[in-house]
Design an enzyme around this catalytic site. Structure first.
Site, PDB file in Angstrom:
ATOM      1  N   LYS A 196       0.855  -1.190   0.000  1.00 34.63           N
ATOM      2  CA  LYS A 196       0.000   0.000   0.000  1.00 34.63           C
ATOM      3  C   LYS A 196       0.888   1.236   0.000  1.00 34.63           C
ATOM      4  CE  LYS A 196      -3.582   2.497   2.483  1.00 34.63           C
ATOM      5  NZ  LYS A 196      -4.693   2.423   3.437  1.00 34.63           N
ATOM      6  N   LYS A 249      -2.229  -1.496  -3.800  1.00 40.87           N
ATOM      7  CA  LYS A 249      -3.103  -0.319  -3.727  1.00 40.87           C
ATOM      8  C   LYS A 249      -2.279   0.937  -3.822  1.00 40.87           C
ATOM      9  CE  LYS A 249      -6.227   1.877  -0.508  1.00 40.87           C
ATOM     10  NZ  LYS A 249      -6.650   1.971   0.861  1.00 40.87           N
TER      11      LYS A 249
HETATM   12  C1  PBG Z   1      -7.487   3.518   5.789  1.00 43.13           C
HETATM   13  C2  PBG Z   1      -7.773   3.320   4.366  1.00 43.13           C
HETATM   14  C3  PBG Z   1      -7.602   4.237   3.320  1.00 43.13           C
HETATM   15  C4  PBG Z   1      -8.119   3.657   2.189  1.00 43.13           C
HETATM   16  C5  PBG Z   1      -8.557   2.383   2.557  1.00 43.13           C
HETATM   17  N1  PBG Z   1      -8.335   2.189   3.895  1.00 43.13           N
HETATM   18  C6  PBG Z   1      -7.082   5.626   3.340  1.00 43.13           C
HETATM   19  C7  PBG Z   1      -5.717   5.885   3.762  1.00 43.13           C
HETATM   20  O1  PBG Z   1      -4.880   4.996   3.907  1.00 43.13           O
HETATM   21  O2  PBG Z   1      -5.437   7.056   4.003  1.00 43.13           O
HETATM   22  C8  PBG Z   1      -8.209   4.325   0.840  1.00 43.13           C
HETATM   23  C9  PBG Z   1      -9.302   3.857  -0.056  1.00 43.13           C
HETATM   24  C10 PBG Z   1      -9.644   4.769  -1.163  1.00 43.13           C
HETATM   25  O3  PBG Z   1      -9.025   5.834  -1.386  1.00 43.13           O
HETATM   26  O4  PBG Z   1     -10.579   4.417  -1.883  1.00 43.13           O
HETATM   27  N2  PBG Z   1      -6.336   2.987   6.298  1.00 43.13           N
END
Ligand code: PBG
Length: 324
Positions: A196, A249
């Site tokens: 991520k 992601k």
């Molecule tokens: C939280 C989380 C996020 C997303 C999924 N879980 C945001 C982040 O890490 O700031 C992003 C999902 C999206 O943008 O559709 N940990």
């Protein structure tokens, strides 16, 4: 030499194109993200995500029924936590009657066969909007893992089939897996957000949950988008620690990593087409600059071609409706 190889023969008409096509999109490919809020009779559109809504639990039921009727069988739950319940340690995340725990039960009561996954990270619960506990301006790792494990157990107790840690702390998969085993939740799966990246594409999501970081950014835990091999290292470690499904992601800008990860692992690979990707296409389509449906299908096909088994996408319903 006289030309005897003509690649265009395989593109002559729809029948032959269908016959030789590598990939198909089906409802089985998708994981549907859902945003849940407190209250009743609430279905509010997220400003930066046109056509996507936050639901109160009563209206969540109808949405879940519709999702199921379209042939979509898996949801990924996120909650918007009221400000007064937020603190540094994410205490509310462990409340057995918290919004997430009630949301899991609501989905399971509505459609027992629906696969329910829950987001595991502290940001919606954190007064700082960070994914972990903050000490002296730093997101502390091991203390956070402990809370994430307890949070996962609480979701499993509420009936979640899979927990989906999205925080990027080191060692959290092992912490979660060990606690689930110890408490006899041996069949609860873990879908790890393994690779991520710290991405500006999460902007609309943070609007949806009011979870933007109050200070700094997430670069001390989410990955640097300049790095490639690190994605494999992160992913292999998560599998060693007990992840059942791994994820890359965001999606479109990271297709190289989807393919790298797919080639490197023997577990299912998910990709998350994130909120900013959704917002970009909606905005361009609204202006009449892109053909919404055609571009949407091209994008989800790109995920499959890159090697994803699972696509978490805000477009899931739109795609499936279009498939007919
Ligand atoms: C939280 C989380 C996020 C997303 C999924 N879980 C945001 C982040 O890490 O700031 C992003 C999902 C999206 O943008 O559709 N940990």
């Amino acid at each position: 030499m006289q030309q005897i190889r003509r690649n265009r023969r395989l593109r002559t008409n729809d029948a032959i194109r269908s016959l030789v096509r590598d990939h198909v999109i089906t409802p089985n490919d998708f994981l549907v993200p859902l945003f849940v809020v407190e209250g009743t009779n609430i279905k509010e559109e997220i400003t930066s995500m046109p056509g996507y809504f936050r639901y109160s639990l009563d209206l969540l039921k109808a949405e879940v029924k519709e999702i199921w009727s379209l042939g979509l069988k898996s949801v990924l739950l996120f909650v918007k936590v009221p400000d007064e319940l937020k603190d540094n340690k994410g205490t509310e995340a462990l409340n057995p009657d918290g919004l997430m725990q009630r949301a899991v039960r609501t989905v399971k009561e509505t459609i027992p066969e629906m696969l329910v996954m829950t987001d595991v990270a502290l940001d919606p619960y954190s007064s700082y909007g960070h994914d972990g506990i903050v000490q002296d301006g730093y997101i502390v790792n091991d203390e956070t893992c402990k809370v994430l494990a307890e949070m996962s157990l609480s979701h499993a107790q509420a009936g979640a089939d899979f927990v989906a840690p999205s925080d990027m702390m080191d060692g959290r998969i092992l912490a979660i897996r060990e606690l689930l085993e110890k408490e006899s939740y041996k069949n609860t799966g873990i879908m790890s957000y393994s690779a991520k990246y710290a991405s500006a594409f999460y902007g609309p999501f943070r609007d949806a949950l009011d979870s933007a970081p109050g200070f700094g950014d997430k670069k001390t835990y989410q990955m640097d988008f300049a790095n490639r091999e690190e994605a494999i290292k992160e992913t292999l470690m998560d599998i060693d620690e007990g992840a059942d499904i791994v994820m890359v992601k965001p999606g479109l800008c990271y297709l190289d990593l989807v393919r790298d990860v797919r080639d490197a692992v023997d577990v299912p690979v998910a990709v998350y087409q994130v909120s900013g990707e959704y917002a970009m296409l909606k905005a361009a389509a609204e202006k009449g600059w892109l053909d919404h449906d055609a571009v949407m299908l091209e994008q989800v096909m790109a995920f499959k071609r890159a090697g994803a088994h699972i696509i978490a996408s805000y477009f899931a319903k739109d795609v499936v409706k279009l498939l007919g």
